[in-house]
Enzyme design. Structure first.
Site, PDB file in Angstrom:
ATOM      1  N   LYS A  71      39.528  36.851  35.856  1.00  0.00           N
ATOM      2  CA  LYS A  71      39.292  36.407  37.228  1.00  0.00           C
ATOM      3  C   LYS A  71      39.672  37.548  38.144  1.00  0.00           C
ATOM      4  O   LYS A  71      40.739  38.131  37.995  1.00  0.00           O
ATOM      5  CB  LYS A  71      40.181  35.181  37.525  1.00  0.00           C
ATOM      6  CG  LYS A  71      39.934  34.557  38.873  1.00  0.00           C
ATOM      7  CD  LYS A  71      38.868  33.487  38.763  1.00  0.00           C
ATOM      8  CE  LYS A  71      38.364  33.038  40.112  1.00  0.00           C
ATOM      9  NZ  LYS A  71      37.391  33.949  40.716  1.00  0.00           N
ATOM     10  N   LYS A  95      49.242  37.849  38.191  1.00  0.00           N
ATOM     11  CA  LYS A  95      49.198  36.806  39.217  1.00  0.00           C
ATOM     12  C   LYS A  95      48.762  35.465  38.611  1.00  0.00           C
ATOM     13  O   LYS A  95      49.357  34.421  38.855  1.00  0.00           O
ATOM     14  CB  LYS A  95      48.227  37.212  40.341  1.00  0.00           C
ATOM     15  CG  LYS A  95      48.246  36.262  41.526  1.00  0.00           C
ATOM     16  CD  LYS A  95      47.214  36.610  42.581  1.00  0.00           C
ATOM     17  CE  LYS A  95      47.610  37.804  43.417  1.00  0.00           C
ATOM     18  NZ  LYS A  95      46.832  37.899  44.673  1.00  0.00           N
ATOM     19  N   LYS A 107      38.784  42.871  37.724  1.00  0.00           N
ATOM     20  CA  LYS A 107      38.463  43.346  39.070  1.00  0.00           C
ATOM     21  C   LYS A 107      37.186  44.156  38.979  1.00  0.00           C
ATOM     22  O   LYS A 107      36.890  44.760  37.932  1.00  0.00           O
ATOM     23  CB  LYS A 107      39.604  44.234  39.604  1.00  0.00           C
ATOM     24  CG  LYS A 107      39.723  44.233  41.106  1.00  0.00           C
ATOM     25  CD  LYS A 107      40.274  42.921  41.606  1.00  0.00           C
ATOM     26  CE  LYS A 107      40.736  42.923  43.025  1.00  0.00           C
ATOM     27  NZ  LYS A 107      41.382  41.665  43.401  1.00  0.00           N
ATOM     28  N   THR A 191      45.183  30.583  50.526  1.00  0.00           N
ATOM     29  CA  THR A 191      46.150  31.680  50.380  1.00  0.00           C
ATOM     30  C   THR A 191      47.290  31.522  51.385  1.00  0.00           C
ATOM     31  O   THR A 191      48.467  31.608  51.030  1.00  0.00           O
ATOM     32  CB  THR A 191      45.461  33.047  50.566  1.00  0.00           C
ATOM     33  OG1 THR A 191      44.289  33.074  49.756  1.00  0.00           O
ATOM     34  CG2 THR A 191      46.374  34.182  50.159  1.00  0.00           C
ATOM     35  N   ASN A 222      42.701  35.957  57.984  1.00  0.00           N
ATOM     36  CA  ASN A 222      42.643  34.622  57.363  1.00  0.00           C
ATOM     37  C   ASN A 222      44.001  34.181  56.820  1.00  0.00           C
ATOM     38  O   ASN A 222      44.476  33.085  57.100  1.00  0.00           O
ATOM     39  CB  ASN A 222      41.596  34.640  56.241  1.00  0.00           C
ATOM     40  CG  ASN A 222      41.640  33.386  55.393  1.00  0.00           C
ATOM     41  OD1 ASN A 222      42.514  33.228  54.544  1.00  0.00           O
ATOM     42  ND2 ASN A 222      40.737  32.477  55.650  1.00  0.00           N
ATOM     43  N   SER A 362      40.644  29.336  43.737  1.00  0.00           N
ATOM     44  CA  SER A 362      39.418  29.825  43.100  1.00  0.00           C
ATOM     45  C   SER A 362      39.252  29.187  41.718  1.00  0.00           C
ATOM     46  O   SER A 362      38.155  28.822  41.308  1.00  0.00           O
ATOM     47  CB  SER A 362      39.475  31.338  42.924  1.00  0.00           C
ATOM     48  OG  SER A 362      39.220  31.963  44.130  1.00  0.00           O
TER      49      SER A 362
END
Lengths: 428, 921
Positions: A71, A95, A107, A191, A222, A362
């Site tokens: 992810k 994470k 990534k 987040t 955000n 997510s």
């Protein structure tokens, strides 16, 4: 992106090596985990609006998928490097592991500057990227998401291309999609809310009533905005926000001692996240230099903008009242500053724990997409709160037992979980 | 002085009001540099206790006695002898006026004490020699408080540390008092700093280190013997005593004293040598315990440190725990610290936490108020903990696991979802429920709700807890919704969803028609209302697909219509098998007096067969709840009593009727009809139910200052020998008035239509409208149609701004259509007086435990229950002359211009109905 002399990948490997030593990991595990499992480097030819062709360099790095599909986001940036992507993929592994979601780390990126590209050209890059790797990514292999300079629109182009090539409907291939097109309720705020769920639990441990605390926030994007929103709902007072001014190309801090009012600040913020000076002044905000957010007389500092915000050179400016730093941004505290904070007994919630709300939501989006059944906002945020709180207490427990900082505990938990998964699978 | 501080006044040893007796001249001297009030204010504001002692001044003995006689003086400080009366007279008369007040003497001149016959030092509680400056006065206040505390066994908890003074020289003693009091005071901010609730601060203040003269206990040796290890320091002009920290009085300073007390930081050492770590607060201690391996001996150094931090509850618990030896004291201490830290910031109600594993706890989510029910439960939790557990050997008293969503959560919910109370006024009930169920709960609480759903696997009830419910005369009983959920199913998502929906439904109920009608009738507005929600584990046991407690009950400390052998003050308890809905909705129940539990209200023999409970309510497990059917009774079923017998719960609850000899026998041991009379409990005393209820009702009434009503439920263990009694709700209720507001004897005989000997209410009520159900028979099957008809007539009367007299057979508002007409509150909202007639020949007892009854009594409506004789002798035909505005087969609406009156003697439970002006009847 890449600072001169600074190699993010090397830093990530050094961090890993230090924790591996503490965990007394075997050599094979160290060798496996300090480098990505797989990397894809490819070229993406795109026909430009003027009829010419340009070839863009693309990457996908899959650091580790022992705990589940990889992810991680896809970044469009002109100074992207393979090493940056490798480091970020590794941090994604940690994470996901510390949040205890069944995903690995990945990534991707493309070296390009979207500011110079039309939407059609960007669509070409997105579709080209998928064409190059579609056999190596997917809902059960590797699930991309938006990142620097990519958005829900980019994700939908990629999804469309993937489904075209795969001959089916796979909304779980990619996350960060708009609600109604396979996106999840609660994703936008996830987040920022996650930062506050951790902050709330930390304050309980510090025996501080959240409704009586004050905070200074760096950033007004955000993450910062939703951090402030939930913190305000708990009764906390944000005394200042620091944000970037696109026109002047420098940051400013906007202060209101009795507490900033999120709704009014949002109403005078442009699409680049810059706050209008004159209107802010009329609303009673004082404008001070951007760096000064760090010396506010508050209980909590929330860096939610840039990396390297709290450094050896400014850490001493932190007020003695501060008891907690919640890292909403990635890498906001340098190791030198971290040691100073530790010696001053200021609790630091490390970035990859504090901002894990995004990747967790997510994951929820992916789960919903794979079921093709979508949850209410209450269900999404209820699960998010549960996950974040459990993750925090897992880390806090180790911190208490070992008398070590939260960052160290978080790394130890994450790395040991991934190493354990590799062992159980019989890889090493 | 704030209200809360006043409330604590009687329970603390603090001096709140002092009187300084000094001549004008002496006062000028005393206050030369700093006024006494300023000196006290400065000192007390440092402690942030919410009060500063008030100071009055008297320039002479006469004026002083006037103030003391007025009352409220905790300390009278005499500065030099008064000029206007002998000292002895002043002391004698002051003691006579205020035996509990303290008297102290302060002088600059030791010679005053030596004047023969002038001053008798032993007549004062203490004597002080004044050094330089006024600063000694606040220390005298502190010192005299210490004396009050240690003298009073009800206040002294037996743990506070003590500094003993053993000094002969008056000047040295005064210096020592100042140094010792200052050392104690300097520690207060560190102890009280993190306590935000005033109550907590005052409690910590009470538990501070105390300073006392050894001579008061017959000398140092005796004082040491009396206080044992509580003595942390001796200040003495004699040789030090081995093993006890001592200081000489010479060159004494606050720092010297402080250095000799228990250090503010605890240092844990391994076998007394190697330092393992240190901590300055409970959080630090928790971490220290986690990260080190303390040996059992180390408790000895932790204990005094905890006492010095006034953590007496932890110390007591640990002392009791360690009596059982060989247990893991470290884990237990960590648990205690965790619990203490959670409760530390918010008074007695702990914040909900996801790390707690304690089963029977009462916690709060949010920071607002708890509402009426929440506050009641909080009180009951304290009451359950304070009852003498040894007294009721086989019955444990508890409060079920409860979490209260405070009122700020409700506010946030409305705000986040744009739900405007003003706009909701025009919406239908269905639309309001739909709007609320589709809204989102605040993000601040959903994680906690989810965790609650995760750890609680038993059915839960979600109840309203409104702010207005606090009002004694507006009980809102049953006005807002309660939602019971089976909470079954293995999926957490589903249980979480149902609980979330239940909360939203309870919130919605604030704005539904029923609540709005009640608010209007009580002169309130939706805008005044704030709602907390109580989420509580339902008490019960699983029996197949059903879940219910063995019995439920409602106890009232005041009985409006006591059994002939009982007094109203003896109270009354209604019991029923299964869920308490049978009682609160006015169904068939068993009633007894807790003082005379053997007296039966069911009657004897065959008679009780007609009156006994035959069905019971239970919760039915159902994994699905459809949102369009979401309501408070959605999972509750009414079952026949035989089902409870099959489940094996009746043996302790019933008797069996024998038609052979017209007697009843406790238990289910023989064949025959079952009578729910709880004889095995009340007559065979299997459990001390009557005794427990009496104690609980008495204690609650004492605390609330009004009669009370308590709902409860009980589970009997499988062994049949032990049980748990859970307190569910507390309300204040109205007792009978002492004085009648109506003169019944003045009503001419020929104007009286009926007389009644069972009434509630007080005063004279006049009506032009009478809504009357014809006859004395009930037709259960057509009850719904009848209720609608009554509701329509009620609306007509209500819209014209009048009240009506309501007459009908059976118990108004009963859930059982065979016992009475099942009207809801909004069907009869304009009622002024209601009259209940017998059903056929059978008189239906008023159900004192029902919500309907609670509303009638609290709203001071008139309420008449006629027995067969009274009904038979009533002159109903007198009503025939009154014009009928409406008439159907079952009900009529009479409208009289002359009107009818109902006069109720509130003190004597009598009433008459009168048609004024005399008539032919």
């Amino acid at each position: 992106m890449a600072e001169k002399g600074f190699n993010a990948y090397k830093m990530a490997q050094d961090q890993f090596d230090a924790v591996a030593e503490k965990l007394e990991l075997d050599q094979a595990s160290r060798n496996l985990l300090r480098e990505p499992l797989r990397e894809y480097h490819f070229s993406i030819p795109v026909r430009m609006d003027d009829g010419t062709y340009r070839v863009f360099k693309g990457f996908r790095v899959q650091h580790n998928d022992a705990r589940g599909p990889c992810k991680g986001g896809i970044r469009f940036h002109p100074q992207e490097t393979a090493d940056t992507v490798r480091a970020l993929a590794m941090w994604m592994t940690w994470k996901c592991a510390v949040a205890d979601i069944p995903l690995g780390g990945g990534k991707g990126g493309v070296i390009c500057d979207p500011h110079d590209l039309s939407m059609r050209e960007q669509e070409g890059i997105c579709r080209g990227w998928v064409r190059q790797v579609y056999q190596n990514v997917g809902p059960f292999k590797d699930v991309p998401a938006p990142d620097v300079m990519t958005s829900g629109q980019h994700m939908l182009w990629m999804l469309d291309e993937y489904e075209k090539l795969s001959g089916g409907k796979y909304p779980g291939f990619i996350t960060g999609k708009p609600v109604g097109m396979g996106g999840s309720l609660g994703r936008t705020e996830a987040t920022g809310y996650g930062v506050i769920y951790h902050t709330r639990e930390a304050l309980k441990d510090l025996e501080m009533d959240i409704s009586k605390t004050t905070a200074a926030v760096q950033g007004f994007g955000n993450v910062a905005q939703y951090t402030i929103e939930l913190y305000n709902q708990y009764g906390g007072t944000v005394k200042c926000v620091s944000c970037w001014n696109q026109q002047e190309k420098k940051a400013y801090t906007f202060v209101k001692e009795e507490g900033i009012y999120l709704k009014e600040l949002r109403s005078i913020t442009d699409r680049y996240g810059s706050i209008d000076f004159d209107k802010a002044k009329a609303m009673g905000y004082e404008r001070i230099p951007g760096d000064d957010w760090i010396e506010m007389n508050v209980d909590i500092l929330i860096p939610a903008a840039l990396e390297n915000s709290i450094t050896a050179s400014n850490v001493d400016r932190i007020d003695k009242r501060v008891k907690l730093v919640s890292e909403g941004a990635n890498g906001p505290t340098t190791p030198e500053a971290d040691s100073v904070l530790s010696s001053r007994k200021i609790m630091v919630i490390p970035d990859f724990l504090a901002n894990a709300g995004g990747v967790t939501c997510s994951y929820f989006e992916q789960v919903q997409c794979n079921m093709n059944y979508y949850w209410s906002r209450d269900e999404v945020l209820g699960k998010l709160d549960e996950k974040m709180t459990q993750a925090f207490h897992g880390v806090l427990d180790l911190t208490k037992h070992r008398n070590i900082p939260l960052r160290e505990s978080a790394y130890m938990i994450a790395i040991s979980r991934v190493a354990e998964a590799c062992h159980l699978r019989g890889w090493i | 002085m704030s209200e809360s501080v006043d409330a604590d006044r009687d329970t603390t040893s603090s001096v709140r009001h002092m009187l300084l007796i000094a001549s004008e001249f002496d006062r000028l001297y005393l206050e030369g540099e700093v006024p006494i009030i300023t000196a006290l204010s400065k000192r007390y504001s440092e402690a942030d206790l919410g009060f500063v002692p008030d100071v009055d001044f008297a320039s002479g003995g006469q004026q002083a006695l006037g103030s003391i006689e007025g009352g409220g003086i905790d300390l009278a400080l005499v500065f030099n002898p008064p000029a206007d009366m002998p000292m002895g007279d002043l002391i004698e008369r002051a003691r006579a006026f205020s035996p509990a007040g303290k008297l102290a003497f302060l002088t600059r001149n030791k010679g005053v004490l030596d004047q023969e016959g002038e001053i008798d030092p032993s007549a004062f509680d203490s004597i002080f020699l004044m050094p330089e400056g006024i600063e000694i006065v606040p220390r005298i206040v502190q010192f005299m408080e210490d004396r009050s505390y240690l003298d009073d066994p009800d206040r002294d908890e037996g743990l506070s540390h003590i500094i003993l003074l053993d000094i002969e020289n008056m000047a040295d003693r005064s210096h020592a008092i100042i140094a010792a009091c200052d050392a104690v005071w300097a520690r207060l901010p560190g102890i009280m700093g993190r306590k935000t609730a005033l109550k907590e601060k005052i409690r910590a203040f009470e538990r501070r280190i105390r300073v006392m003269d050894a001579i008061r206990y017959g000398g140092l040796e005796k004082a040491l013997h009396r206080f044992g290890d509580r003595v942390s320091l001796v200040i003495s002009d004699q040789a030090p005593i081995k093993g006890i920290p001592s200081l000489p009085p010479l060159e004494l300073t606050e720092e010297n004293v402080s250095d000799m007390l228990i250090p503010e930081d605890l240092v844990l050492k391994d076998e007394g040598v190697t330092e393992l770590g240190s901590c300055g607060d409970l959080r630090g201690l928790e971490r220290l315990l986690y990260s080190t391996r303390p040996s059992p001996d180390q408790w000895k150094s932790i204990r005094p440190w905890l006492i010095s931090r006034t953590e007496f509850e932890i110390v007591r618990d640990m002392d009791a725990f360690l009596r059982d030896a060989s247990q893991d004291w470290k884990a237990h201490l960590i648990d205690l610290i965790k619990e203490r830290r959670r409760s530390g910031g918010s008074g007695s109600v702990m914040d909900f936490t996801r790390s707690a594993q304690v089963k029977d706890e009462f916690t709060r989510i949010g920071s607002g108020q708890l509402g009426g029910k929440g506050r009641g439960l909080s009180f009951l939790k304290g009451l359950a903990m304070s009852l003498d557990r040894g007294k009721y050997s086989n019955l444990t008293i508890k409060v079920p696991r409860t979490v209260v969503l405070a009122t700020d959560v409700f506010d946030q919910f409305l705000k986040n979802n744009g739900l405007d109370p003003e706009k909701l006024k025009d919406e239908t009930d269905e639309r309001i429920v739909d709007l609320f169920l589709r809204s989102d709960l605040p993000s601040t609480i959903i994680g906690d709700i989810r965790h609650f759903a995760d750890i609680v696997r038993n059915p839960v009830i979600i109840r309203s807890s409104s702010l207005l419910e606090d009002a004694l005369f507006q009980p809102f009983a049953g006005i807002y919704a309660s939602v019971m959920l089976s909470n079954s199913g293995h999926e957490l998502d589903r249980r979480f969803k149902h609980i979330s929906m239940g909360i939203k439904y309870v919130y919605a109920s604030t704005f539904l028609k029923r609540a709005r009608a009640y608010l209007e009738s009580t002169g309130n507005h939706n805008a005044d209302e704030k709602m907390a929600a109580v989420i509580q584990e339902v008490v019960g046991n699983t029996h197949g697909e059903l879940y219910y407690p063995d019995l439920s009950g409602v106890g009232r400390s005041y009985d409006y219509w006591p059994f002939p052998t009982c007094r109203s003050e003896d109270g009354t308890v209604s019991l029923a098998v299964g869920l308490g809905k049978m009682i609160v909705d006015g169904g068939a129940t068993f009633k007894f007096c807790p003082v005379h539990p053997r007296s039966s209200f069911l009657g004897g023999g065959r008679e009780c067969l007609d009156r006994t409970q035959r069905r019971f309510y239970a919760l039915k497990f159902s994994p699905t709840v459809r949102s369009n059917e979401f309501g408070e009774d959605v999972q509750i079923v009414l079952e026949d009593l035989s089902r409870a017998e099959e489940d094996g719960v009746l043996d302790s609850l019933v008797s069996t009727y024998s038609c052979e000899n017209d007697r009843t026998y406790p238990g289910c041991g023989r064949d025959g009809p079952r009578i729910v009379d709880f004889a095995p409990i009340l007559q065979m005393k299997r459990f001390p139910m009557a005794e427990v209820m009496k104690d609980i009702l008495d204690a609650s009434q004492r605390s609330l200052g009004t009669p009370v009503e308590i709902e409860f439920a009980m589970n009997i263990f499988d062994d049949g020998e032990n049980a748990e009694l859970y307190l569910l709700q507390l309300r204040s209720m109205r007792g009978r008035d002492r004085r009648s507001l109506a003169d019944l004897d003045s009503v001419p005989e020929d104007e009286i239509v009926l007389r009644c000997g069972r009434t509630m209410g007080n005063g004279e009520f006049a009506f032009n409208d009478i809504i009357m159900v014809k006859g004395r028979e009930l037709e259960g099957r057509s009850a719904d149609a009848l209720v609608k008809e009554i509701g329509k007539l009620n609306k007509e009367v209500s819209s014209s701004g009048r009240k009506h007299l309501l007459i009908g057979p059976g118990r108004w508002g009963s859930c059982d259509p065979w016992l009475g007409i099942p009207v809801a509150w909004n069907d009869i909202s304009a009622v002024g007086v209601m009259v209940e007639r017998p059903v056929g020949d059978r008189m239906i007892d008023p159900s004192q435990g029902s919500h309907f009854f609670q509303n009638i009594s609290s709203l001071r409506l008139g309420y008449l229950t006629l027995d067969a004789e009274e009904d038979g002798s009533a002159l109903w035909s007198a009503l025939d002359d009154i014009p009928k505005a409406y008439e159907s087969d079952r009900v009529m609406h009479l409208r009289s211009e002359r009107g009818v009156r109902v006069l109720i003697d509130g003190s004597g439970s009598r009433a008459v109905m009168q048609i004024p002006g005399g008539q032919k009847v």
